[in-house]
Design a protein around this motif. Sequence first.
Motif, mmCIF file in Angstrom:
data_model
loop_
_atom_site.group_PDB
_atom_site.id
_atom_site.type_symbol
_atom_site.label_atom_id
_atom_site.label_comp_id
_atom_site.label_asym_id
_atom_site.label_seq_id
_atom_site.Cartn_x
_atom_site.Cartn_y
_atom_site.Cartn_z
ATOM 1 N N ASP A 68 0.842 -1.192 0.000
ATOM 2 C CA ASP A 68 0.000 0.000 0.000
ATOM 3 C C ASP A 68 0.884 1.252 0.000
ATOM 4 O O ASP A 68 1.965 1.259 0.570
ATOM 5 C CB ASP A 68 -0.885 0.032 1.244
ATOM 6 N N PHE A 69 0.396 2.312 -0.648
ATOM 7 C CA PHE A 69 1.106 3.593 -0.678
ATOM 8 C C PHE A 69 0.158 4.699 -0.227
ATOM 9 O O PHE A 69 -1.040 4.665 -0.513
ATOM 10 C CB PHE A 69 1.585 3.924 -2.098
ATOM 11 N N SER A 70 0.717 5.701 0.444
ATOM 12 C CA SER A 70 -0.069 6.881 0.791
ATOM 13 C C SER A 70 0.213 7.977 -0.229
ATOM 14 O O SER A 70 1.273 8.002 -0.852
ATOM 15 C CB SER A 70 0.245 7.353 2.214
ATOM 16 N N TYR A 71 -0.758 8.853 -0.399
ATOM 17 C CA TYR A 71 -0.633 9.979 -1.320
ATOM 18 C C TYR A 71 -1.596 11.060 -0.868
ATOM 19 O O TYR A 71 -2.415 10.857 0.027
ATOM 20 C CB TYR A 71 -0.917 9.557 -2.770
ATOM 21 N N GLY A 72 -1.487 12.210 -1.467
ATOM 22 C CA GLY A 72 -2.372 13.309 -1.115
ATOM 23 C C GLY A 72 -2.797 14.078 -2.345
ATOM 24 O O GLY A 72 -2.666 13.602 -3.471
ATOM 25 N N GLU A 73 -3.268 15.292 -2.118
ATOM 26 C CA GLU A 73 -3.722 16.141 -3.216
ATOM 27 C C GLU A 73 -2.590 16.947 -3.836
ATOM 28 O O GLU A 73 -2.770 17.590 -4.857
ATOM 29 C CB GLU A 73 -4.821 17.072 -2.724
ATOM 30 N N PHE A 74 -1.408 16.913 -3.223
ATOM 31 C CA PHE A 74 -0.271 17.684 -3.706
ATOM 32 C C PHE A 74 0.286 17.077 -4.998
ATOM 33 O O PHE A 74 0.342 15.870 -5.159
ATOM 34 C CB PHE A 74 0.836 17.722 -2.644
ATOM 35 N N PHE A 101 -3.888 20.312 0.482
ATOM 36 C CA PHE A 101 -2.887 20.279 -0.579
ATOM 37 C C PHE A 101 -1.547 19.868 0.021
ATOM 38 O O PHE A 101 -0.666 20.679 0.278
ATOM 39 C CB PHE A 101 -2.802 21.646 -1.269
ATOM 40 N N LYS A 102 -1.428 18.565 0.291
ATOM 41 C CA LYS A 102 -0.215 17.999 0.881
ATOM 42 C C LYS A 102 -0.014 16.588 0.339
ATOM 43 O O LYS A 102 -0.855 16.067 -0.391
ATOM 44 C CB LYS A 102 -0.281 18.026 2.404
ATOM 45 N N ASP A 103 1.099 15.982 0.701
ATOM 46 C CA ASP A 103 1.495 14.681 0.162
ATOM 47 C C ASP A 103 0.791 13.484 0.804
ATOM 48 O O ASP A 103 0.988 12.362 0.360
ATOM 49 C CB ASP A 103 3.004 14.471 0.343
ATOM 50 N N THR A 104 0.041 13.685 1.855
ATOM 51 C CA THR A 104 -0.571 12.571 2.568
ATOM 52 C C THR A 104 -2.069 12.766 2.707
ATOM 53 O O THR A 104 -2.608 13.806 2.358
ATOM 54 C CB THR A 104 0.050 12.425 3.974
ATOM 55 N N GLY A 105 -2.717 11.754 3.242
ATOM 56 C CA GLY A 105 -4.149 11.867 3.503
ATOM 57 C C GLY A 105 -4.982 10.772 2.872
ATOM 58 O O GLY A 105 -6.109 10.533 3.275
#
Length: 157
Positions: A68-74, A101-105
């Motif tokens: 699994d990978f995490s990502y965000g709206e950035f 607007f960040k790399d996680t979430g």
Amino acid sequence: MKRFIIFALILILTGCGKDDPLPILPDPTPDQVIQSVEEGLSLELLEDSYEGPPSEITTIIRNDSSIDFSYGEFYTIEVSVDGQWYMMTYSDAVFLRNQRFKDTGHLLLAGGKARQTFSIEALGLKLLPGEYRLVKSFSTHVDPFYEVSVAATFSVK
């Protein structure tokens, strides 16, 4: 997260001259080659050519890996200038107006896919005719921790 902080500091410290047609950093990005598929993660644009500047870009992200990978709206937008990629800049206010607007979430499960729409308009950018790429980063959320970036190119006519 480290990449996000470095990027935010660059935005704060960098100013664009009034003669610049596009707001870009003065030096080419260090990662000139970024694939659209890397370590099982892929980024696909629903459109790769736009007549006039797009206000938003819709993508499909896939995780064909076994983790699994995490990502965000950035995300970042880069433009090709004389055969080299340059990161476009925008106001720090983008981070205040959209606190997501960040790399996680979000979590992209192994074998999963998601649709994301990125607002160029929300960045305060107007893309002139040229070649661009959208760069998206993903992070593992368990040990060993590392980041993977993928990119997809598009043109504006």
